[in-house]
Design an enzyme around this catalytic site. Structure first.
Site, PDB file in Angstrom:
ATOM      1  CG  HIS A   1       3.662 -32.126  68.543  1.00 22.84           C
ATOM      2  ND1 HIS A   1       4.489 -32.294  67.451  1.00 22.84           N
ATOM      3  CD2 HIS A   1       3.541 -30.796  68.720  1.00 22.84           C
ATOM      4  CE1 HIS A   1       4.838 -31.110  66.981  1.00 22.84           C
ATOM      5  NE2 HIS A   1       4.282 -30.187  67.732  1.00 22.84           N
TER       6      HIS A   1
ATOM      7  N   GLY B   1       4.271 -24.396  68.126  1.00 25.04           N
ATOM      8  CA  GLY B   1       3.377 -24.501  69.262  1.00 25.04           C
ATOM      9  C   GLY B   1       4.079 -24.269  70.584  1.00 25.04           C
TER      10      GLY B   1
END
Length: 674
Positions: free
Chosen positions: A244, A55
């Site tokens: 995250h 990501g």
């Protein structure tokens, strides 16, 4: 919502990559994909190519921009911190290319496969995928690997799990975090030296087994356009969180830097933890950890017998100041030295971030001479620090202070003889209407118009639920479930605008599988793709109502079949590996009914749909019962302990809402029923 300096929220990942490539002549974008490749692809002909990714938001990983800070170099002017533009880890001596997903979301199978094809067509002698151990990354890279192998490409995958946070890692295994960059370096040096794919895979896997990482944060992080993923009180810090924003293992009062580092290293090396890194202490020095001030030359000791040799990475998680980072680095070196550990190299800077998170991670890799040579090998990757090869130590001899020159004897007026005085000395829930009439999907032949109505209702439902799904998902970490499902809905709408959807069930589901695998990204994209692909195969050459029950069974079986039972052995690189050191799962899946995932809603609906096999069953009533079962199962996840996915890293007491993926599945089925 925290402020971000972006042009638009939806384009921020693409804009960042475009900016990096625009400023670096050695990089190129792959047309139509969020993929960055080396400019000199012809140079990999006959060599192994290395691909990684994940990501966006972890820059400089995945071709980001944040520069590393030269290790332990103090500045003397306030704010005079070194900076340079970094292009991540793509370049000669490291990666051939990276595949970037949306913010904190795994890249799509389509983009990963495009990157594999690009380097294969450039003449690569095999391709190694280096993947962080997150469910979405394993799924997407794994699916792309299988497709590439079906095309005849020799592709392998090394999954890195270096997180030392959890004393008893669950079925998801240890998370892959900052230690992954060391695997990039080791594998890159081997590839540049012309090593075979077998050798690179073996040594990269071995290196991944002898390192550990642990994070510590003072603040949360947020992706553009979203609220922070969690909150910390002004006097709190959190140990062991993920990149995250996933919850860690301990919240505690803010500690001084040296005590915080001591706590981190103790946790990382605690033998009672299944994910610890074993270090062999050397003879303890006879001085304290804290440096004397001013330094007494008599306290500089000759070298003492060292224990383990390690490479230390002190990583800024994004929002820590360079000043704080230097303090943490110095504390880490002192405390390791105090245990007799030899820090043969120290890298300090921003290597794998979590947006603006004010925090730090420490990575230790046990090294021998060969591993150290690979770490030291030259690379053109801009995020790898260009430092002199040498050990880190707080006992480095200081440059002697200059001797103050003797002054001429002053006369009685206070000025020197014959010299004028030029200066003056200073003064000292989800519910849908069930009223449906007329023809319905299961009991009548499909038409293009009916398919379009159903798909438009599904897409509008997911788009309307975007913020709700994001809010539910924030409890498990990144808060992107709504974004991911909205992305799928928009892709399906675009697909329907480009061509009429097929009315044949098998072809319809197969086409939908292709759309979500190419465009959705995240863990959900691959799981939906697996489900739809298997369901489509089950519907071939069948038009009876019971076929839909069989299709549901086949789809769920495929999702669960993506979790193999065994773990591939990892061979050491001349370094002894303790038998109790946990293995890293090498394959892609990770859930079963009861694990608090989307599978819970699907499984409940599947059981209800079995009634379609009964003679005379009313398909509409059966579907209504399936929707009710799915909604009840989604609500029941509120009280489950997560067994797979990112939520599995979060303690059940902190998961107060239903699982977002399960809620989304129930909503999709409800939209079909409507």
């Amino acid at each position: 919502i925290p402020k971000k300096l972006v042009t638009t929220v939806s384009s921020c990942a693409d804009d960042a990559l475009a900016g990096v490539v625009a400023c670096n002549s050695g990089l190129r974008l792959l047309q139509g994909h969020r993929v960055v490749l080396r400019d000199d692809l012809q140079a990999i002909c006959g060599r192994v190519a290395l691909l990684s990714g994940g990501g966006s938001g972890h820059e400089p990983a995945h071709a980001g921009e944040n520069p590393p800070v030269p290790p332990l170099l103090p500045t003397h002017e306030h704010g005079a911190e070194p900076s340079s533009l970094s292009t991540g880890y793509v370049g000669k001596g490291m990666l051939t290319g990276v595949v970037a997903g949306a913010m904190f979301a795994s890249p799509s199978v389509g983009s990963i496969l495009a990157a594999i094809r690009a380097v294969a067509q450039a003449g690569a002698a095999g391709i190694l995928l280096i993947v962080k151990n997150y469910t979405g990354d394993r799924l997407n890279f794994g699916m792309a690997l299988e497709r590439a192998r079906a095309e005849g490409t020799d592709v392998r995958m090394v999954v890195v799990g270096d997180d030392c946070a959890f004393t008893k890692p669950g079925k998801a295994g240890r998370r892959g975090i900052c230690g992954t960059i060391l695997i990039h370096k080791v594998a890159g040096a081997l590839a540049e030296a012309g090593a075979s794919l077998d050798e690179i895979e073996k040594k990269a896997m071995a290196a991944a087994k002898v390192m550990g990482t642990l994070g510590l944060s003072l603040s949360p992080c947020s992706i553009p356009g979203s609220k922070p993923s969690f909150q910390l009180a002004e006097d709190e810090m959190e140990l062991g969180l993920g990149i995250h924003g996933e919850a860690g293992v301990l919240r505690m009062k803010v500690l001084p830097a040296d005590k915080a580092v001591e706590t981190m290293l103790k946790h990382m090396t605690d033998p009672s933890s299944a994910s610890h890194l074993s270090l062999t202490p050397g003879e303890l020095p006879r001085t304290l950890c804290a440096p004397p001030n001013p330094l007494d030359p008599s306290l500089i000791l000759p070298p003492h017998p060292a224990g383990s040799s390690v490479v230390l990475v002190v990583n800024n998680l994004g929002g820590l100041s360079c000043l704080e980072l230097g303090i943490v680095a110095g504390a880490a070196v002192r405390c390791l030295e105090n245990q007799g550990i030899s820090i043969v190299r120290a890298l300090v800077g921003s290597f794998m971030t979590a947006m603006e998170m004010a925090g730090v991670s420490l990575t230790l890799m046990l090294v021998d001479e060969e591993l150290l040579r690979l770490i030291d090998a030259k690379t053109m990757a801009m995020a790898w620090p260009n430092i002199l090869a040498g050990p880190a130590t707080t006992r480095r001899e200081e440059v002697p202070a200059p001797v103050e020159p003797l002054r001429k004897q002053q006369d009685e007026t206070g000025t020197g003889t014959g010299l004028p005085s030029l200066v003056t000395p200073p003064t000292p829930c989800l519910s849908f209407p069930r009223a449906c009439t007329g023809m319905h999907l299961l009991s009548a032949g499909l038409s293009t118009a009916r398919v379009e109505r159903v798909l438009q209702r599904v897409c509008s439902t997911l788009l309307d639920m975007k913020e709700k799904l994001n809010e539910l998902d924030r409890g498990a970490g990144d808060g992107d479930c709504g974004h991911t499902h909205a992305q799928a809905a928009q892709a399906i709408q675009e697909w329907m605008r480009s061509q009429p959807p097929p009315a044949a069930p098998a072809q319809l589901l197969s086409n939908l599988a292709d759309v979500v695998l190419e465009q959705m990204g995240g863990s959900s994209g691959v799981l939906y793709g697996l489900f739809l692909t298997a369901a489509a195969q089950s519907l071939r050459s069948r038009s009876d109502t019971a076929a839909w029950a069989d299709a549901m069974d086949a789809g769920i079986e495929a999702m669960q079949r993506s979790v193999p039972g065994d773990v591939e052995p990892q061979c050491p690189l001349g370094i002894p590996i303790l038998p109790e050191f946990p293995c890293i799962p090498h394959r892609y899946g990770g859930a079963a009914p009861g694990d608090r995932t989307m599978l819970d809603s699907l499984f409940a609906a599947m059981q209800a749909l079995h009634s379609l096999r009964s003679p005379g069953a009313d398909p509409l009533q059966v579907l209504a019962a399936a929707v009710q079962s799915a909604e009840a199962a989604a609500e029941a996840t509120r009280h489950m302990e997560a067994g797979a996915g990112r939520a599995s890293y979060v303690h059940s007491s902190r998961l107060e809402q239903p699982d977002a993926g399960a809620v989304a599945v129930a909503a999709v089925l409800g939209a079909v029923l409507e």
